[in-house]
Design a protein around this motif. Structure first.
Motif, PDB file in Angstrom:
ATOM      1  N   GLY A 163      -2.438   6.569   2.988  1.00  0.00           N
ATOM      2  CA  GLY A 163      -2.606   6.933   4.564  1.00  0.00           C
ATOM      3  C   GLY A 163      -2.943   6.009   5.615  1.00  0.00           C
ATOM      4  O   GLY A 163      -2.965   6.356   6.471  1.00  0.00           O
ATOM      5  N   MET A 164      -3.439   4.946   5.008  1.00  0.00           N
ATOM      6  CA  MET A 164      -4.038   3.862   5.690  1.00  0.00           C
ATOM      7  C   MET A 164      -2.950   2.940   6.316  1.00  0.00           C
ATOM      8  O   MET A 164      -1.948   2.620   5.623  1.00  0.00           O
ATOM      9  N   PRO A 165      -3.433   2.222   7.405  1.00  0.00           N
ATOM     10  CA  PRO A 165      -2.102   1.346   7.966  1.00  0.00           C
ATOM     11  C   PRO A 165      -2.098  -0.007   7.196  1.00  0.00           C
ATOM     12  O   PRO A 165      -0.968  -0.628   7.207  1.00  0.00           O
ATOM     13  N   TYR A 166      -2.943  -0.217   6.389  1.00  0.00           N
ATOM     14  CA  TYR A 166      -2.976  -1.666   5.808  1.00  0.00           C
ATOM     15  C   TYR A 166      -3.651  -1.293   4.272  1.00  0.00           C
ATOM     16  O   TYR A 166      -3.909  -0.064   4.107  1.00  0.00           O
ATOM     17  N   VAL A 167      -3.361  -2.421   3.480  1.00  0.00           N
ATOM     18  CA  VAL A 167      -3.542  -2.193   2.054  1.00  0.00           C
ATOM     19  C   VAL A 167      -4.622  -1.756   1.485  1.00  0.00           C
ATOM     20  O   VAL A 167      -5.031  -0.911   0.666  1.00  0.00           O
ATOM     21  N   GLU A 168      -5.952  -2.057   2.245  1.00  0.00           N
ATOM     22  CA  GLU A 168      -7.195  -1.770   1.804  1.00  0.00           C
ATOM     23  C   GLU A 168      -7.936  -0.846   3.054  1.00  0.00           C
ATOM     24  O   GLU A 168      -9.133  -0.925   3.045  1.00  0.00           O
ATOM     25  N   GLY A 169      -7.018  -0.150   3.764  1.00  0.00           N
ATOM     26  CA  GLY A 169      -7.811   0.635   4.765  1.00  0.00           C
ATOM     27  C   GLY A 169      -7.339   0.447   6.215  1.00  0.00           C
ATOM     28  O   GLY A 169      -5.969   0.194   6.454  1.00  0.00           O
ATOM     29  N   PRO A 170      -8.014   0.685   7.264  1.00  0.00           N
ATOM     30  CA  PRO A 170      -7.503   0.802   8.647  1.00  0.00           C
ATOM     31  C   PRO A 170      -7.304  -0.648   9.322  1.00  0.00           C
ATOM     32  O   PRO A 170      -6.910  -0.610  10.245  1.00  0.00           O
ATOM     33  N   ASP A 171      -8.007  -1.601   8.591  1.00  0.00           N
ATOM     34  CA  ASP A 171      -7.735  -2.990   9.176  1.00  0.00           C
ATOM     35  C   ASP A 171      -7.246  -3.753   8.352  1.00  0.00           C
ATOM     36  O   ASP A 171      -7.216  -3.714   7.229  1.00  0.00           O
ATOM     37  N   LEU A 172      -6.476  -4.967   9.119  1.00  0.00           N
ATOM     38  CA  LEU A 172      -5.877  -5.994   8.506  1.00  0.00           C
ATOM     39  C   LEU A 172      -6.991  -6.876   7.766  1.00  0.00           C
ATOM     40  O   LEU A 172      -8.182  -6.980   8.073  1.00  0.00           O
ATOM     41  N   THR A 173      -6.865  -7.093   6.343  1.00  0.00           N
ATOM     42  CA  THR A 173      -7.846  -7.965   5.488  1.00  0.00           C
ATOM     43  C   THR A 173      -7.033  -9.211   4.783  1.00  0.00           C
ATOM     44  O   THR A 173      -5.694  -9.254   5.232  1.00  0.00           O
ATOM     45  N   LEU A 174      -7.746  -9.919   4.323  1.00  0.00           N
ATOM     46  CA  LEU A 174      -7.133 -10.980   3.510  1.00  0.00           C
ATOM     47  C   LEU A 174      -5.994 -10.744   2.478  1.00  0.00           C
ATOM     48  O   LEU A 174      -4.972 -11.298   2.314  1.00  0.00           O
ATOM     49  N   ALA A 175      -6.067  -9.170   2.052  1.00  0.00           N
ATOM     50  CA  ALA A 175      -5.175  -8.901   1.112  1.00  0.00           C
ATOM     51  C   ALA A 175      -3.887  -8.574   1.728  1.00  0.00           C
ATOM     52  O   ALA A 175      -2.908  -8.947   1.201  1.00  0.00           O
ATOM     53  N   ASP A 176      -3.814  -8.249   3.074  1.00  0.00           N
ATOM     54  CA  ASP A 176      -2.166  -8.168   3.816  1.00  0.00           C
ATOM     55  C   ASP A 176      -1.848  -9.421   3.846  1.00  0.00           C
ATOM     56  O   ASP A 176      -0.708  -9.532   4.032  1.00  0.00           O
ATOM     57  N   ILE A 177      -2.870 -10.541   4.183  1.00  0.00           N
ATOM     58  CA  ILE A 177      -2.087 -11.856   4.617  1.00  0.00           C
ATOM     59  C   ILE A 177      -1.326 -12.518   3.200  1.00  0.00           C
ATOM     60  O   ILE A 177      -0.257 -12.811   3.375  1.00  0.00           O
ATOM     61  N   VAL A 178      -2.361 -12.218   2.194  1.00  0.00           N
ATOM     62  CA  VAL A 178      -1.458 -12.777   1.132  1.00  0.00           C
ATOM     63  C   VAL A 178      -0.345 -11.885   0.569  1.00  0.00           C
ATOM     64  O   VAL A 178       0.575 -12.526   0.224  1.00  0.00           O
ATOM     65  N   LEU A 179      -0.343 -10.926   0.464  1.00  0.00           N
ATOM     66  CA  LEU A 179       0.838 -10.036   0.216  1.00  0.00           C
ATOM     67  C   LEU A 179       2.025 -10.065   1.369  1.00  0.00           C
ATOM     68  O   LEU A 179       2.812 -10.219   0.875  1.00  0.00           O
TER      69      LEU A 179
END
Length: 222
Positions: A163-179
């Motif tokens: 239910g969060m907008p990004y892969v690991e929660g409410p904020d963009l993280t390095l996980a979203d960048i690599v994916l």
């Protein structure tokens, strides 16, 4: 931002390398100025003694930050985030690379998974459809790669079910960048029969809105 990160970053690599793109995007999200120098494929450079002294693998990217020289794109991303945290603990790096063993490990697993699992699976799809002339394509290998990659994006689809907008929660993280760098390749290749992944599509649409994504990831693939 600390002076050590001002006007000292040099990133070696061609713009159409996914691993270079990850680093450029990360630097953009962190607000770090940098100089990029062409290297790899048609640009050469990577087999010169000077470059091999920095990166014995002869691959891109390579980062120069004063006396610090690094290779491996995900390690470079971690380094830039940690340096940024040292300079500005409440800056964007606090969200990109969250503190605490559990939050950071959850981000880290996607960096590892992308290299160990996603990248090998999708390699034949990208190279076959984007960098290989039609008459030389190995369609069997392309289809196998497409099916393997589709199954992996289904894993990301399930993860986004929190239910969060990004892969690991409410904020963009390095996980979203690599994916996200690999999602650009997935959504940029026209192949029929892909899985229904509406959450991934919505997540990717959010990434597309980010200025650093538009600058470094969105340009045509080659």
């Amino acid at each position: 931002m600390a002076d050590t990160l001002r006007n000292t970053l040099r990133i070696w690599g061609r713009r159409n390398s996914v691993n270079v793109q990850k680093v450029l995007w990360g630097a953009g999200e962190l607000g770090l100025p940098f100089e990029r120098r062409e290297a790899g494929m048609e640009h050469g450079v990577v087999d010169t003694p000077a470059y091999r002294a920095m990166n014995p693998n002869g691959r891109v990217p390579t980062l120069e930050d004063g006396e610090v020289v690094l290779w491996e794109s995900n390690s470079i991303l971690r380094y830039l985030a940690l340096k940024s945290l040292e300079a500005a603990p409440d800056g964007p790096a606090a969200r990109l690379y969250p503190a605490g063993a559990a939050p950071r490990a959850r981000v880290e697993r996607w960096l590892d998974w992308t290299l160990s699992t996603l990248q090998p699976a999708e390699r034949n799809l990208f190279w076959g459809m984007v960098r290989t002339p039609v008459e030389r394509r190995d369609h069997k290998a392309i289809i196998a790669s497409f099916e393997a990659t589709a199954a992996l994006w289904a894993i990301v689809e399930a993860q986004l079910g929190h239910g969060m907008p990004y892969v690991e929660g409410p904020d963009l993280t390095l996980a979203d960048i690599v994916l996200g760098a690999y999602a650009r390749r997935w959504f940029g290749i026209d192949m029929p029969g892909g899985p229904a992944i509406p959450r991934v599509e919505a997540w990717y649409a959010r990434l597309e809105e980010r200025p650093a994504f538009q600058e470094h990831i969105a340009p045509p693939m080659s």
